[in-house]
Design a protein around this motif. Structure first.
Motif, short mmCIF file in Angstrom:
data_model
loop_
_atom_site.label_atom_id
_atom_site.label_comp_id
_atom_site.label_asym_id
_atom_site.label_seq_id
_atom_site.Cartn_x
_atom_site.Cartn_y
_atom_site.Cartn_z
N PRO A 44 0.80 -1.24 0.00
CA PRO A 44 0.00 0.00 0.00
C PRO A 44 0.83 1.28 0.00
N TRP A 45 2.14 1.16 -0.05
CA TRP A 45 3.03 2.31 0.16
C TRP A 45 3.17 3.24 -1.03
N HIS A 46 3.65 4.44 -0.74
CA HIS A 46 4.12 5.38 -1.77
C HIS A 46 5.26 6.17 -1.13
N PHE A 47 6.39 6.23 -1.83
CA PHE A 47 7.58 6.88 -1.28
C PHE A 47 7.85 8.19 -2.01
N ILE A 48 8.08 9.25 -1.26
CA ILE A 48 8.36 10.55 -1.89
C ILE A 48 9.82 10.91 -1.63
N VAL A 49 10.59 10.98 -2.70
CA VAL A 49 12.01 11.33 -2.61
C VAL A 49 12.11 12.85 -2.63
N VAL A 50 12.72 13.41 -1.60
CA VAL A 50 12.85 14.87 -1.52
C VAL A 50 14.33 15.24 -1.51
N ASP A 51 14.76 16.01 -2.54
CA ASP A 51 16.14 16.52 -2.53
C ASP A 51 16.18 18.03 -2.72
N ASP A 52 15.00 18.64 -2.77
CA ASP A 52 14.88 20.09 -2.90
C ASP A 52 15.23 20.73 -1.55
N LYS A 53 16.27 21.60 -1.56
CA LYS A 53 16.79 22.14 -0.29
C LYS A 53 15.73 22.90 0.52
N GLU A 54 14.88 23.67 -0.19
CA GLU A 54 13.84 24.44 0.51
C GLU A 54 12.84 23.49 1.18
N LYS A 55 12.49 22.43 0.46
CA LYS A 55 11.52 21.46 1.02
C LYS A 55 12.13 20.71 2.19
N LEU A 56 13.43 20.37 2.08
CA LEU A 56 14.09 19.68 3.20
C LEU A 56 14.11 20.58 4.43
N LYS A 57 14.36 21.86 4.20
CA LYS A 57 14.37 22.81 5.33
C LYS A 57 12.97 22.88 5.95
N ALA A 58 11.96 22.92 5.11
CA ALA A 58 10.58 22.97 5.61
C ALA A 58 10.24 21.68 6.37
N LEU A 59 10.70 20.54 5.85
CA LEU A 59 10.43 19.26 6.53
C LEU A 59 11.11 19.23 7.90
N SER A 60 12.27 19.90 8.02
CA SER A 60 13.00 19.89 9.29
C SER A 60 12.22 20.64 10.38
N LYS A 61 11.17 21.38 9.94
CA LYS A 61 10.34 22.11 10.90
C LYS A 61 9.01 21.40 11.15
N ALA A 62 8.90 20.17 10.67
CA ALA A 62 7.62 19.44 10.81
C ALA A 62 7.25 19.24 12.27
N LYS A 63 8.27 19.05 13.12
CA LYS A 63 8.03 18.77 14.55
C LYS A 63 9.36 18.82 15.28
N LEU A 64 9.31 18.77 16.59
CA LEU A 64 10.55 18.65 17.38
C LEU A 64 11.18 17.31 17.03
N GLY A 65 12.50 17.29 16.88
CA GLY A 65 13.16 16.02 16.57
C GLY A 65 13.29 15.77 15.08
N ALA A 66 12.97 16.81 14.27
CA ALA A 66 13.12 16.67 12.81
C ALA A 66 14.24 17.56 12.29
N SER A 67 14.89 18.31 13.18
CA SER A 67 15.82 19.37 12.73
C SER A 67 17.00 18.83 11.91
N GLY A 68 17.37 17.56 12.16
CA GLY A 68 18.47 16.96 11.39
C GLY A 68 18.20 16.94 9.88
N LEU A 69 16.94 17.07 9.49
CA LEU A 69 16.61 17.06 8.06
C LEU A 69 17.14 18.31 7.36
N ALA A 70 17.47 19.35 8.13
CA ALA A 70 17.95 20.59 7.53
C ALA A 70 19.32 20.41 6.87
N THR A 71 20.13 19.48 7.38
CA THR A 71 21.45 19.25 6.76
C THR A 71 21.44 18.03 5.84
N ALA A 72 20.35 17.29 5.82
CA ALA A 72 20.30 16.08 4.97
C ALA A 72 20.12 16.47 3.51
#
Ligand SMILES: Cc1cc2nc3c(=O)[nH]c(=O)nc-3n(C[C@H](O)[C@H](O)[C@H](O)COP(=O)(O)O)c2cc1C
Length: 179
Positions: A44-72
């Motif tokens: 049932p899955w669907h995987f979304i590959v994100v390499d857009d820097k702005e989107k990664l930065k926004a994802l890093s703000k999804a919740k506490l404990g997501a900040s590492g996504l800002a450098t990924a």
């Protein structure tokens, strides 16, 4: 890398080098996910590959404990169609762990960011935040995000202290596996 060495070396890495993940490795990570088992083989899955820097930065703000996504340099968002499987959480979790383990086998590092059951703010769930950001349809639930890249921190492999033999029983709960 031998399978048990991958298991030993897998640690959660949350700081990454500013270096992109080659496309062929991204494909390998997705292959690892698609090789997952699933209940009734419903997949049932669907995987979304994100390499857009702005989107990664926004994802890093999804919740506490997501900040590492800002450098990924890369994140794979794990979603599943809950209308297709009543055990989509299990199916999606296994696929996420396949990606997590495969990243180490490929010389990368990664970490799991929990999204389901987490909050972004007082009036928004982390799931809705990610759903809006990435245009995810309503019937797809967002389980987690795996942040991936070349590590900028070094962590030791797991030692033998993880082998909590007292948490294993034989034939009956509480009868020690290793007396
Ligand atoms: C279901 C689940 C949710 C997790 N959520 C987060 C998270 O939101 N953010 C984070 O930085 N790490 C998260 N982790 C990683 C754990 O903190 C990590 O696996 C644990 O501390 C053990 O460390 P290790 O992975 O290096 O062995 C999560 C792991 C799992 C399995």
């Amino acid at each position: 890398m031998e399978f048990f060495e991958v298991l030993r070396r897998r640690r959660s890495v949350r700081r990454f080098q500013d270096k992109p993940v080659p496309e062929e490795l991204v494909e390998k990570l997705l292959e690892a996910a698609f090789l997952s088992p699933s209940s009734f083989n419903k997949r049932p899955w669907h995987f979304i590959v994100v390499d857009d820097k702005e989107k990664l930065k926004a994802l890093s703000k999804a919740k506490l404990g997501a900040s590492g996504l800002a450098t990924a340099p890369l994140a794979i968002v794990i979603t599943a169609d809950e209308s297709r499987s009543d055990v989509w959480i299990e199916d999606a979790s296994i696929a996420a762990e396949h990606i997590h383990l495969a990243s180490f086998a490929l010389g990368l590092s990664s970490f799991w960011v929990q999204i389901r059951n987490r909050v972004h703010s007082e009036d928004k769930t982390a799931e809705d935040y990610v759903r809006e950001l990435l245009n995810i349809p309503e019937n797809y639930r967002v389980l987690c995000i795996i942040g991936i890249g070349y590590p900028a921190e070094k962590k030791p492999p797991h030692g033998d202290e993880v082998f909590e033999w007292e948490k294993a029983s034989k034939n009956e709960f509480g009868r020690p596996f290793k007396p």
